[in-house]
Each structure stands twice: as C-alpha cells, then as structure tokens.
Design a protein around this motif. Structure first.
Motif, PDB file in Angstrom:
ATOM      1  N   GLY A 144      12.735   5.789   2.304  1.00  0.00           N
ATOM      2  CA  GLY A 144      12.970   6.931   1.435  1.00  0.00           C
ATOM      3  C   GLY A 144      12.239   6.846   0.115  1.00  0.00           C
ATOM      4  N   LEU A 145      12.057   5.638  -0.397  1.00  0.00           N
ATOM      5  CA  LEU A 145      11.408   5.451  -1.690  1.00  0.00           C
ATOM      6  C   LEU A 145       9.889   5.578  -1.610  1.00  0.00           C
ATOM      7  CD1 LEU A 145      13.501   2.473  -3.126  1.00  0.00           C
ATOM      8  CD2 LEU A 145      13.617   4.871  -3.821  1.00  0.00           C
ATOM      9  N   VAL A 146       9.295   5.252  -0.442  1.00  0.00           N
ATOM     10  CA  VAL A 146       7.826   5.182  -0.379  1.00  0.00           C
ATOM     11  C   VAL A 146       7.201   6.182   0.588  1.00  0.00           C
ATOM     12  CG1 VAL A 146       7.916   2.724  -0.984  1.00  0.00           C
ATOM     13  CG2 VAL A 146       7.806   3.379   1.429  1.00  0.00           C
ATOM     14  N   ALA A 147       7.979   6.769   1.504  1.00  0.00           N
ATOM     15  CA  ALA A 147       7.402   7.599   2.560  1.00  0.00           C
ATOM     16  C   ALA A 147       6.956   8.957   2.026  1.00  0.00           C
ATOM     17  CB  ALA A 147       8.413   7.790   3.691  1.00  0.00           C
ATOM     18  N   PRO A 148       5.908   9.535   2.619  1.00  0.00           N
ATOM     19  CA  PRO A 148       5.498  10.897   2.240  1.00  0.00           C
ATOM     20  C   PRO A 148       6.494  11.940   2.740  1.00  0.00           C
ATOM     21  CG  PRO A 148       4.193  10.100   4.090  1.00  0.00           C
ATOM     22  CD  PRO A 148       5.028   8.944   3.621  1.00  0.00           C
ATOM     23  N   GLU A 149       6.339  13.150   2.236  1.00  0.00           N
ATOM     24  CA  GLU A 149       7.331  14.191   2.529  1.00  0.00           C
ATOM     25  C   GLU A 149       7.402  14.527   4.013  1.00  0.00           C
ATOM     26  OE1 GLU A 149       8.234  18.891   1.486  1.00  0.00           O
ATOM     27  OE2 GLU A 149       6.992  17.690   0.129  1.00  0.00           O
ATOM     28  N   PHE A 150       6.256  14.547   4.715  1.00  0.00           N
ATOM     29  CA  PHE A 150       6.301  14.944   6.133  1.00  0.00           C
ATOM     30  C   PHE A 150       7.104  13.941   6.955  1.00  0.00           C
ATOM     31  CE2 PHE A 150       2.897  11.879   6.636  1.00  0.00           C
ATOM     32  CZ  PHE A 150       3.033  11.437   7.948  1.00  0.00           C
TER      33      PHE A 150
END
Length: 387
Positions: free
Chosen positions: A18-24
């Motif tokens: 959740g902290l590092v992943a892109p929006e998609f």
C-alpha cells in the motif's frame, strides 16, 4: 498459530504494498477485496442455517433438564460478559484511540475495476429463524433424514471455509491493509489494534475471576483454587484455538474440581457449543474500537449495542467448528445491526483472529465454572425431589 502467522504476514505485506504500489495495482487489490467480500457475505447465511440447525438438533442427545440449566447459565454468562466488555470499551477505547474516528475509513480514491454482486440466499435474521425452526423441529419429530441433511450441509460449509475462505483470508486482510496504507491511515489503525488486543485479554481474565467467584460462592468452593485447577484447559485452548479439541482436557480438569462425572461429561461438551463468553468479549471490544476508528460510524450507545450482544449470545451457536468461528458467525450481525461495510468487516476479522487463541482459552476455562454451578443445581434439585 499457523493461520495467525499467515495473517501477520498478510498485514505486513499489505502495508508495504500500500505504501509503495502504483494506483493501478491498488485498484487490482481493491477489486479482489470487493469480490472476496461479496463471496464472504454469501456464505454468512449458510453458516448460520447449517451450523445452528445442526447444533440445536444435536441437543436432543442430552437430557432436557441438563440442556435447559446449562443453556440458561451459559447464555447469562455470555450476555453479562459482553455487557462488561462494552462498559469497559465505552470508558477506555475513546481515550486510547481518540473519539474523532476516521483512521480506518474506506478509501474513496481507489475504485475496483469491476464489481460482481453475489447476493446471499437470504438475510441474516431470516437465516437465524430458519435455523431455529428446523433445529427445534428435528428434535421434536426425531427426523434422521433432516438431521443428516443439516449435518452434511454443515460439513459442506465447513469444507468451503477450510478450502476457500481460510486460504484466501490472509490475501483479503492484506488487501484491506494495502488500501489503508495507500490512504495513509494504516499506522494509526495498527497502534489502536495493539491497545485493543491487550485490553481484550485483560477483560477476559477479569470475567474469568468474576465467573469463578460467582461459582465458588454458590458451590462453597475456593474460586481461585477452582480457577487454578482449570489452567490446563486454558493453556490447551490457547494452543489448539479449538473448544472442541480441548474438551478432553476441560472434562478432566472439571472432574478434578469435584464435579460429578455425569455433569462433566455432558455439560462441558454442551458448553463448548453454546458458551463463548471470551469470544463475545473480544467481538464487543473490537467492534467498539472499529466503530470509533471508522468514518461513517460513531461511538455506539447502550441502545445500539445491547440488542447486538443479546443476538451474539444466540448466534454464537454457529461458531464452534469454524476457524475464527465467532467472528465468521457474527459478520451478519455486524453488517445489519452495526452498519459495518466490507472494510470494517475485514478489520474485525483481522482483530479477532489475532487473539482467537485467548478467546478460546477463556471460553473453555469458563466452561468449568458453568459445570460447577450446573452440578450444584442438579444435585440440589435431586435432593429436594427425593425429600
């Protein structure tokens, strides 16, 4: 313990993603969360119908007097334990986690790519009525065909839980914490969780002491000595996380407290099905905490929570045999009576599973106090009848 480890890994990995992943990627995770949440909602009425009907039907194997006395004391214990937990939660939780709420809200910025509605076969209250009608009816007409139908239905639902829900549960919890991490609300939520879990365990022990003081006063036994005798059952429940698996140890410890063999052999297995005071304490405390943390929910009142606690005492019949059975059985009540959505239901599952072993240990230890009182009541009744 293996499941708890997987849930912890799910929480940690979900936070990191959740902290590092892109929006998609977050939207993909939210899509999975929505789909699994729909499927979980579909299973709730099935759990209630088959587990409660099967459980009530099996009561016919017990004598009516034993069943009535044990059920009455067990239900009273569960309701009083839940009421104590609510009073403590109402006083302490707003001071621990703050009364402003909003840290566990569902992120409005992340929509699933698609949604599929999986409607349950019936509502929670309708499922509960169906279960009681057929469960009681089976005991009255002594129908082996219907008994077999609900027993086998229970087995199918249990396999569904073991083979699908439990394996995917860590991923579901991870998806919830990934969304919280992406929203920036996760660390406040985790801090509150730790405080709530410690408080739940403390209230467990407060209730056990109260319960054994009541039992000791009524039976003339030293309550602390009786509680000490039941500690093997407590630690076995802590390790197995199963009231049913702990029955042999609970029966032996109960007999060591000078409870008659007949009562110990009958009341303890029955209590393993209907007496879940420790689980109720945790559900009440955790639900108050989630309501304080969540957007759209507020600090509950007695008028809101007492009907919920009374219903918990009934619906807990569906809990034994299901991993994390109490929270699974209670999901319907949480959504219909307290207004929980998919995110808050997921948080409840995570919170409950984190302390499931302590709730189970409290349940089985409390069974010993119930057996003490049942033994005294039946003995007194028999003596009066003989006189």
């Amino acid at each position: 313990m293996k499941l708890i480890g997987k849930l912890v890994i799910g929480i940690v990995s979900g936070i990191i993603i959740g902290l590092v992943a892109p929006e998609f990627l977050i939207r993909i995770i939210v899509t999975f969360k929505e789909l699994f949440g729909q499927f979980l909602g579909f299973t709730i009425p099935l759990i209630i119908i088959f587990y409660i009907a099967s459980g009530i039907a099996s009561f016919g194997k017990h004598s009516g007097k034993m069943l009535g006395i044990t059920a009455a004391i067990s239900y009273a214990s569960t309701i009083l334990a839940g009421t104590l937990a609510f009073i403590v939660a109402l006083i302490i939780i707003p001071r621990l986690v703050g009364s402003s709420g909003g840290s566990a809200e569902e992120g409005a910025g992340f929509e699933p790519f698609f949604e599929i509605a999986i409607d349950p076969i019936t509502g929670v209250m309708t499922a509960l009525v169906i279960a009681f009608v057929f469960g009681i009816g089976i005991t009255r007409i002594n129908s082996p065909t219907l008994q077999s139908f609900f027993d086998e239905g229970k087995e199918i639902v249990e396999r569904l839980i073991w083979k699908i829900i439990i394996p995917f549960l860590p991923f579901y919890i991870a998806s919830i914490f990934a969304e919280l991490g992406a929203d920036g609300a996760v660390f406040e939520t985790l801090k509150a969780f730790g405080l709530v879990l410690v408080m739940a365990v403390v209230v467990h022990w407060i209730w056990l002491i109260i319960l054994y003081i009541i039992a000791g006063t009524y039976t003339g036994k030293n309550p602390f000595s009786a509680l000490k005798t039941m500690l093997p059952a407590y630690f076995t429940g802590l390790g197995t996380m199963s009231s049913a698996a702990t029955i042999p140890v609970t029966v032996r410890a109960t007999k060591n407290n000078k409870v008659s063999d007949g009562v110990a052999d009958s009341a303890v297995p029955l209590c393993a099905t209907i007496h879940l005071s420790g689980s109720t304490i945790t559900l009440v405390i955790c639900s108050v905490a989630v309501m304080v943390l969540a957007n759209g929910l507020s600090l509950p009142t007695f008028g809101l929570m007492m009907p919920f606690i009374f219903m918990l005492g009934i619906i807990m019949i569906a809990a034994p045999g299901v991993p994390g059975g109490a929270v699974m059985a209670a999901l319907g009540l949480l959504s219909t009576m307290l207004g929980f959505d998919e995110t808050t239901l997921g948080l409840m599952i995570a919170l409950y599973m984190a302390q499931d072993s302590f709730g189970t240990a409290t349940n089985v230890t409390g069974d010993g106090a119930i057996a003490l009182m049942v033994d005294k009541l039946i003995g007194d009744s028999s003596n009066n009848h003989a006189a």
